[in-house]
Scaffold this motif. Structure first.
Motif, short mmCIF file in Angstrom:
data_model
loop_
_atom_site.label_atom_id
_atom_site.label_comp_id
_atom_site.label_asym_id
_atom_site.label_seq_id
_atom_site.Cartn_x
_atom_site.Cartn_y
_atom_site.Cartn_z
N GLU A 83 6.59 2.68 -0.13
CA GLU A 83 7.47 1.52 -0.22
C GLU A 83 6.64 0.29 -0.52
O GLU A 83 5.64 0.02 0.15
CB GLU A 83 8.23 1.33 1.10
N ASN A 84 7.04 -0.47 -1.53
CA ASN A 84 6.30 -1.67 -1.91
C ASN A 84 6.99 -2.96 -1.46
O ASN A 84 6.47 -4.05 -1.67
CB ASN A 84 6.05 -1.70 -3.42
N LYS A 85 8.14 -2.83 -0.84
CA LYS A 85 8.98 -3.99 -0.49
C LYS A 85 8.24 -5.06 0.31
O LYS A 85 8.44 -6.25 0.10
CB LYS A 85 10.20 -3.50 0.29
N HIS A 86 7.38 -4.65 1.22
CA HIS A 86 6.72 -5.60 2.11
C HIS A 86 5.26 -5.84 1.72
O HIS A 86 4.48 -6.34 2.53
CB HIS A 86 6.80 -5.10 3.56
N ILE A 87 4.89 -5.47 0.50
CA ILE A 87 3.51 -5.64 0.04
C ILE A 87 3.46 -6.81 -0.95
O ILE A 87 4.27 -6.86 -1.87
CB ILE A 87 3.00 -4.35 -0.65
N SER A 88 2.52 -7.71 -0.75
CA SER A 88 2.39 -8.86 -1.66
C SER A 88 2.07 -8.36 -3.06
O SER A 88 1.55 -7.26 -3.24
CB SER A 88 1.29 -9.80 -1.17
N MET A 89 2.36 -9.19 -4.05
CA MET A 89 2.06 -8.81 -5.44
C MET A 89 0.57 -8.55 -5.63
O MET A 89 0.18 -7.61 -6.33
CB MET A 89 2.54 -9.90 -6.41
N LYS A 90 -0.26 -9.35 -4.99
CA LYS A 90 -1.71 -9.16 -5.10
C LYS A 90 -2.11 -7.78 -4.60
O LYS A 90 -2.84 -7.05 -5.25
CB LYS A 90 -2.44 -10.25 -4.32
N LYS A 91 -1.59 -7.41 -3.44
CA LYS A 91 -1.93 -6.10 -2.87
C LYS A 91 -1.28 -4.97 -3.67
O LYS A 91 -1.86 -3.89 -3.78
CB LYS A 91 -1.54 -6.03 -1.40
N GLN A 92 -0.10 -5.21 -4.24
CA GLN A 92 0.50 -4.18 -5.10
C GLN A 92 -0.40 -3.90 -6.30
O GLN A 92 -0.62 -2.74 -6.66
CB GLN A 92 1.89 -4.63 -5.57
N HIS A 93 -0.94 -4.96 -6.89
CA HIS A 93 -1.85 -4.77 -8.03
C HIS A 93 -3.13 -4.06 -7.60
O HIS A 93 -3.67 -3.24 -8.34
CB HIS A 93 -2.16 -6.11 -8.70
N GLU A 94 -3.61 -4.37 -6.39
CA GLU A 94 -4.80 -3.68 -5.87
C GLU A 94 -4.53 -2.18 -5.72
O GLU A 94 -5.38 -1.36 -6.07
CB GLU A 94 -5.21 -4.27 -4.52
N LEU A 95 -3.36 -1.84 -5.19
CA LEU A 95 -3.02 -0.42 -5.02
C LEU A 95 -2.89 0.28 -6.37
O LEU A 95 -3.35 1.42 -6.53
CB LEU A 95 -1.72 -0.25 -4.23
N ILE A 96 -2.29 -0.38 -7.33
CA ILE A 96 -2.16 0.21 -8.66
C ILE A 96 -3.54 0.47 -9.25
O ILE A 96 -3.81 1.54 -9.79
CB ILE A 96 -1.29 -0.68 -9.57
N SER A 97 -4.45 -0.49 -9.12
CA SER A 97 -5.82 -0.31 -9.63
C SER A 97 -6.53 0.81 -8.88
O SER A 97 -7.20 1.65 -9.49
CB SER A 97 -6.62 -1.60 -9.48
N TYR A 98 -6.37 0.82 -7.56
CA TYR A 98 -7.02 1.84 -6.73
C TYR A 98 -6.55 3.24 -7.12
O TYR A 98 -7.35 4.13 -7.39
CB TYR A 98 -6.71 1.55 -5.26
N LEU A 99 -5.24 3.42 -7.18
CA LEU A 99 -4.70 4.74 -7.50
C LEU A 99 -4.97 5.13 -8.96
O LEU A 99 -5.27 6.28 -9.25
CB LEU A 99 -3.20 4.79 -7.18
N SER A 100 -4.92 4.16 -9.85
CA SER A 100 -5.22 4.43 -11.27
C SER A 100 -6.66 4.89 -11.44
O SER A 100 -6.95 5.73 -12.30
CB SER A 100 -4.97 3.19 -12.11
N SER A 101 -7.56 4.38 -10.62
CA SER A 101 -8.97 4.78 -10.72
C SER A 101 -9.17 6.26 -10.38
O SER A 101 -10.18 6.85 -10.72
CB SER A 101 -9.85 3.90 -9.83
N TYR A 102 -8.19 6.86 -9.71
CA TYR A 102 -8.23 8.30 -9.39
C TYR A 102 -7.37 9.11 -10.36
O TYR A 102 -7.11 10.29 -10.12
CB TYR A 102 -7.77 8.54 -7.95
N GLY A 103 -6.91 8.47 -11.43
CA GLY A 103 -6.15 9.19 -12.45
C GLY A 103 -4.65 9.19 -12.27
O GLY A 103 -3.93 9.86 -13.01
#
Length: 123
Positions: A83-103
């Protein structure tokens, strides 16, 4: 209070208090409980789990922290949904980068983000 509030919980009291505009008396109804927690890694070791297909995370404001604790070098589930509802946009982008780095490829749908390996047709 609405019936749905009986199941409302979070590791972060501020997440609960965000509902005060809908439920003005919510602060008076909060009950704090200590809960035993364990890491994902500890669970997989304890139960000798060698493969994970899906991880579903909905922790009312603590999803970012949970995703960041996943040791994706050891396990790469096919799907991680959080769930991304309670995650700031900055942290959402961090998660996208983090997960993308693992493919992982990402798909955002409303309040949820789906991270997946492979193509959507195979899901």
């Amino acid at each position: 209070m609405p019936i749905w509030t009986q199941g409302l919980s979070s590791f972060n009291i501020d997440t609960i208090l965000k509902h005060a505009n809908e439920i003005p008396e919510i602060a008076d109804s909060i009950v704090e409980n200590l809960v035993e927690c364990t890491s994902f890694e500890s669970l997989t070791e304890r139960y000798n789990i060698s493969r994970i297909d899906l991880i579903q995370i909905d922790t009312e404001g603590y999803d970012y922290e949970i995703v960041k604790t996943l040791k994706l070098d050891n396990f790469k589930p096919s799907i991680i949904n959080y769930e991304n509802k309670h995650i700031s946009m900055k942290k959402q982008h961090e998660l996208i980068s983090y997960l993308s780095s693992y493919g992982y490829k990402m798909y955002c749908n409303g309040h949820d983000t789906l991270a997946y390996l492979g193509c959507m047709n195979s899901l």
